[in-house]
Design an enzyme around this catalytic site. Structure first.
Site, PDB file in Angstrom:
ATOM      1  N   GLY A  12       7.299  16.463 -25.333  1.00  0.00           N
ATOM      2  CA  GLY A  12       5.929  16.208 -25.759  1.00  0.00           C
ATOM      3  C   GLY A  12       5.562  14.729 -25.710  1.00  0.00           C
ATOM      4  O   GLY A  12       4.468  14.374 -25.272  1.00  0.00           O
ATOM      5  N   GLY A  44     -10.630   2.451   1.595  1.00  0.00           N
ATOM      6  CA  GLY A  44     -10.473   1.613   0.406  1.00  0.00           C
ATOM      7  C   GLY A  44     -11.328   0.359   0.509  1.00  0.00           C
ATOM      8  O   GLY A  44     -11.446  -0.228   1.587  1.00  0.00           O
ATOM      9  N   SER A  77      -3.770  12.252  10.271  1.00  0.00           N
ATOM     10  CA  SER A  77      -2.517  12.033  11.009  1.00  0.00           C
ATOM     11  C   SER A  77      -2.750  11.833  12.499  1.00  0.00           C
ATOM     12  O   SER A  77      -2.126  10.983  13.130  1.00  0.00           O
ATOM     13  CB  SER A  77      -1.579  13.224  10.796  1.00  0.00           C
ATOM     14  OG  SER A  77      -1.186  13.303   9.450  1.00  0.00           O
ATOM     15  N   GLU A 132      -0.660   5.982   4.788  1.00  0.00           N
ATOM     16  CA  GLU A 132       0.232   5.263   5.717  1.00  0.00           C
ATOM     17  C   GLU A 132       1.161   6.235   6.455  1.00  0.00           C
ATOM     18  O   GLU A 132       2.281   5.866   6.818  1.00  0.00           O
ATOM     19  CB  GLU A 132       1.049   4.200   4.971  1.00  0.00           C
ATOM     20  CG  GLU A 132       0.207   3.138   4.289  1.00  0.00           C
ATOM     21  CD  GLU A 132      -0.206   2.024   5.243  1.00  0.00           C
ATOM     22  OE1 GLU A 132       0.488   1.783   6.227  1.00  0.00           O
ATOM     23  OE2 GLU A 132      -1.264   1.422   4.996  1.00  0.00           O
TER      24      GLU A 132
END
Lengths: 689, 689
Positions: B449, B222, B189, B472
């Site tokens: 389930g 990434g 951040s 982001e």
């Protein structure tokens, strides 16, 4: 820039401060100026701090520790010594299933830990083993639960001596891996509507098991896809009349049905097995789907404790009605819920420990020209994690109490205890597992990007734990059982009937709780008052009593026009709120007791702090209800809010000690970001630096 | 059993009804008797039903549909035609990464869809492509976002013409797969505290990129672990003085750094790359960690739109301060947040469609001697899913508005719009992604389930979407930006400054909102009043205005003792509540507009219903706040609660049409339990029957 001495009170000094705040704290876009006064060094809560509570972690931990830590350490040591049995982060479904089986075999045959012996005789020890192996791999915990608690439990609890003689050893030593085949494709919660049939054939003295349609395929059956050789199959017992012209449906019973050959492991004729496939989590457990086509089993395979069929096709039972037999059958299976509630708290401890240790380590932003501060110093982060930590303590004591009562019930078969344990296990299982599921998301999110690394465990914990909300009773259905039970007690109260221990408060003080709130105490807002267990418990009990009384009135009103089912549905959200409120009340009562019983003063102070946070946070979360009936005046509501924030800050100051007291060593938590020393280095090492 | 005509109003008839309810609805243990009157057939809400709203799904869908449905259908058709490019349920991390790359290459080179062209020129089209490929595999969406929005976006938005000339085509056609290397191990951040350095060497006319310590390792990058060849690296620009005796820190800038050889793909000297490893989700994206050891790049590789270094080492910029440059740099990256908010709504639509379609199909329990009812007929289930459906509609219109404004901003560069889009994208990204993350859990849980079968998608959707809350911009940090922005506007209001569109309500009516609540309207509880958009919007705006005014006062008070940082932290929960309240207000305002603008009366009626549910549900969720200042009287609070439940029931009656209007065909939803016909058969087929 802004005019000083602006007469508008919303402007002037505060707009300047606000403007400076925006400059410094609109974090991405507005950088921190380097020229601010030293007074800015505080991080917001510092000036209201009292002397920090000294917590003796050892003493607190000793008070929390259950009596079976030794077997848990045996489990940890065994898996520590067998690194090839540890589950890697990335593993295919099929490999995971095989590994999980080898883990279970190793535990039983190599480490010599034999859980089946404790299922009936020492459930507290069984649950302790479950907790420990769940922290190794939750799949292993569930695989063990399927084998011993569900399959094994159905044989010893629903069968008779002949079944124990035949199956106990094979189940115990894993020669007879088995399944618990209750759920069908179309029916999970509504067990009474199961459609699989077991028709008695008086000529051959056998039952014929059939799947009448695809909706009746047994689904999600653990151990069925790969390892199971036998299954306890829940099916409607169909009894032909003497002349075979009619068939009577005697309701759902359990039958032992072999599904694979004991030696060759080949699927037996008439049995069709498919793999339910990849799941969200727990992929070490091999869930399968079973379809039966005229599978014949001997009459002896009926688990006949609560109902039997004689050689000549006569049905006998010690219980008078189909409903009572069904209740007795399912009542024996309540241990699964106890185990899940207890295990869910273990997951919450683990996740909370990781999130809190990392939040103490992680620093981001800070006052100008000062080091960055731990993210746990932010009020928002305390708000996310500290009430959760308080709840973890609360649930610890509540589920420990449940385990104790369950063990007592298994020992004494006391009827009142049976009812109490049933409702309490349903309520705690539902409440705790829902809370833990939500909290796992909060924990991941509160650890930011590093919480998203699989090695830091939140993903697996969440995916594995997720289904705790559904299996062994859907939480929404279980809470309705609690509400139904409360309504029954409520009715009994007015008829002078007996109340079980947990419900005593309803008798003792229902009337006083239902009188108008006291306008004087509604204004008391001193810290001593708000931290008085009597105020807290009264507030919880008041809410439950009021919800109970009002839903009874509403049910009565709506029943005349909508009928019973319709009225229940019209009040369903109200009933669920009632059930949760009651469970919260029981949890608080047990927590207050645990605080009072703690022998060490420092540990007691810490527990008292955490208990107060638990209580006030819950009251604040439902402040609308309290305000709406003027149970608390507006200023008291504000005081509760303020004190809850302040207690979060106080708990933050001893957060490290409080998670240390959970006694989870680094080889159990395993997440690099939560290591007790050099966490960042261990994390970079893990990645290859 | 119970005495009739019991004078005690809490007993008598209702206890009998209650007792019957318990017998029938304590679901597991007490079976349904077969002898109840016909009146029981209702399922709770039936008697208050009005004529069912007729919804023309086509018209509603047409109104909702964006202008770029054609390119979305092109995406669906392409992947439909290439089954080998569809991601299987079980796939290893490495295979998933390769598949994801092949998917992206196929999309660009084979299907001829070139997203990079739209990043700057037609962002609405870019986001439409993102939405469509996200439903194919969210990893692919993120992989595309890394390549085009982050890596590509940084080059075209932070660089100048020379960079476009050099890199545009290679990025567009995937010859230059790249990374966006901002986050470091110790700093996410707090971007301004990044520690990587880029020191200018005037002798060689190069920058030297260095990782000064392990905390500065670029983390979570990434495309770095496998495919990336270049990276835009964010580093502190260090400029030596003329005599090289001192170095000036010019703040964080972005630099293009080659990390692998363009031809051989070998890691370049001085660059150390490790694999960040398995993640909770998005394992098709190869996140890596980068350490730089004196990596030299030409001076031209500085992305120099907002700041440049001349051949002789002089720094020039059109922006006067380091802070303004930093703000301009990050301001260009706001598109990522717009994309995430928009994609998050797409995930919510998908999950809601699956959960609602299955909840209509699934039947469990029912009135005695009647067929079982759909689980969506239960009030509790409506409570879980209908406000969520309403929120999905609300978010649809709000994020569509955001995309529109963002596109306008990219076109006009209007300064006021820049500020508005920045705050709105921060707020909507935070609010929507947090809401969706919570809802994914609710969806899974509400499908029991079968929701846990991987094929039914909740697991993957949740695991993949989870990190939307963090990347982001961490949601908690983003909400603080919104709060900071509001405080700035608040201050400007009192100085007559300009307000951007979204904030207009603060100027127009702050004073009226801050006056004492009207004791007359506080008691109005008629349905017409509660469903009046003016009442709803007033209530939202009142809450925001009040939170804003009170936090400004509190900040002022605490600043004197705690300093700015401390005061902000002391008020942090309050500030976050303010930000959420504001975003909810904007969302409601846009929703009301969308209802009013809908040309088709039947679609408009449906939207009005859903909008009312959104508004009243939110007001009820925060009823404590409203009650505490007597903005609503106790009976009005009850009326709001009752109406919100009733609207949930009304929405349930058109739930099928409302999810159909999302226009997600079966080949997009894919979950067998959500197929529009023969869902159970498709599910059993999937398992092998």
């Amino acid at each position: 820039m802004e005019p000083r001495n602006n007469p508008n009170p919303a402007s002037g000094d505060d707009t300047e401060i606000v403007s400076r705040r925006i400059e410094r704290l609109s974090l991405h876009l507005n950088p921190t100026p380097r020229t601010l006064p030293d007074g800015d060094r505080q991080i917001g809560m510092a000036t209201c701090a009292r002397p920090k509570l000294e917590v003796d972690t050892g003493k607190l931990s000793g008070y929390m520790r259950g009596p079976h830590r030794d077997v848990q350490e045996k489990v940890f040591d065994y898996f520590e010594s067998r690194p090839e049995l540890q589950t890697p982060l990335e593993i295919s479904k099929n490999d995971h299933r095989e590994l999980c089986w080898r883990q279970l075999v190793g535990l039983v045959r190599e480490a010599g830990i034999k859980p089946f012996r404790y299922v009936a005789d020492d459930p507290a020890k069984y649950f302790a083993i479950l907790e420990a192996i769940g922290s190794v791999d939750m799949s292993l915990g569930i695989k063990m639960g399927v084998q011993y608690s569900l399959w094994g439990g159905s044989v010893i609890n629903l069968g008779t001596q002949k079944h124990k003689d035949t199956y106990f050893d094979g189940i115990d030593n894993l020669d007879y891996p088995g399944c618990f085949a209750m759920t069908e494709l179309h029916h999970g919660s509504n067990v009474q509507a199961l459609q699989t049939t077991a028709t008695f054939d008086p000529i051959t003295d056998e039952f014929i098991i059939n799947t009448p349609n695809d909706g009746a395929i047994k689904w999600w059956i653990g151990n069925a896809a790969v390892h199971g050789k036998l299954a306890s199959v829940f099916a409607r017992l169909m009894l032909p009349s003497h002349d075979s012209k009619e068939v009577s449906d005697m309701g759902v019973h359990a039958f032992i049905v072999p599904i694979r050959h004991l030696d060759t492991h080949e699927t037996l004729p008439g049995v069709e097995i498919h793999d339910c496939g990849q799941k969200v989590g727990l992929n070490g457990v091999d869930n399968g789907a079973l379809r039966f086509n005229s599978v014949r089993i001997p009459r002896d395979n009926l688990l006949n404790r609560f109902g039997d069929v004689s050689r000549d096709g006569k049905y006998t039972s010690s219980l008078p009605t189909v409903n009572k037999r069904f209740a007795a059958t399912l009542g024996e299976l309540v241990g699964g819920r106890v185990g899940l509630a207890y295990s869910s708290v273990a997951v919450l401890k683990l996740a909370g420990t990781i999130a809190i240790r990392y939040s103490l380590l992680r620093q981001q932003f800070g006052p100008p020209r000062k080091p960055e501060v731990s993210i746990l110093d932010y009020q928002s982060h305390q708000h996310k994690l500290m009430p959760m930590l308080a709840s973890t303590y609360a649930f610890h004591f509540a589920t420990s109490y449940l385990v104790e009562k369950y063990a007592e019930m298994k020992r004494t078969h006391d009827e009142q205890l049976v009812g109490d344990v049933h409702a309490l296990s349903a309520g705690l299982k539902a409440y705790v597992t829902s809370y833990t599921a939500r909290s796992l998301n909060v924990c991941r999110e509160s650890c930011g990007g590093h919480g998203y690394a699989a090695v830091n465990r939140f993903g697996t914990l969440r995916n594995d734990h997720d289904i705790f909300q559904t299996f062994e009773g859907d939480n929404t259905v279980l809470l309705q059982q609690v509400a139904g039970d409360l309504l029954k007690r409520y009715q009994e109260k007015f008829q002078g009937g007996a109340l079980t221990v947990t419900w005593n408060y309803l008798r003792e003080s229902m009337n006083s709780y239902l009188s108008q709130p006291n306008p004087v105490t509604a204004r008391w807002e001193g810290e001593d008052h708000l931290r008085d267990p009597k105020f807290q418990l009264d507030a919880f009990r008041y809410r439950t009593s009021r919800l109970l009384q009002s839903v009874a009135v509403r049910l009565r009103k709506h029943s005349t026009t909508l009928g019973g089912f319709g009225a229940w549905n019209r009040c369903l959200n109200h009933l669920l709120t009632l059930a949760e409120s009651h469970i919260e009340t029981v949890i608080l009562a047990k927590f207050i007791e645990a605080v009072q019983n703690c022998p060490d003063p420092s540990a007691r102070s810490a527990l008292k702090l955490v208990c107060d946070l638990y209580a006030l946070n819950r009251i604040w979360n439902d402040i609308g209800t309290y305000r709406n009936v003027d149970y608390v005046a507006p200023n008291k509501a504000k005081a509760i809010h303020k004190l809850a924030d302040y207690l979060s800050f106080q708990v933050r100051n001893v957060a490290r000690e409080l998670v240390d007291a959970f006694d989870l060593p680094d080889n159990v938590t395993r997440a690099p970001i939560a290591m007790q020393s050099e966490a960042y280095s261990q994390y970079t090492n893990y990645v290859g630096f």
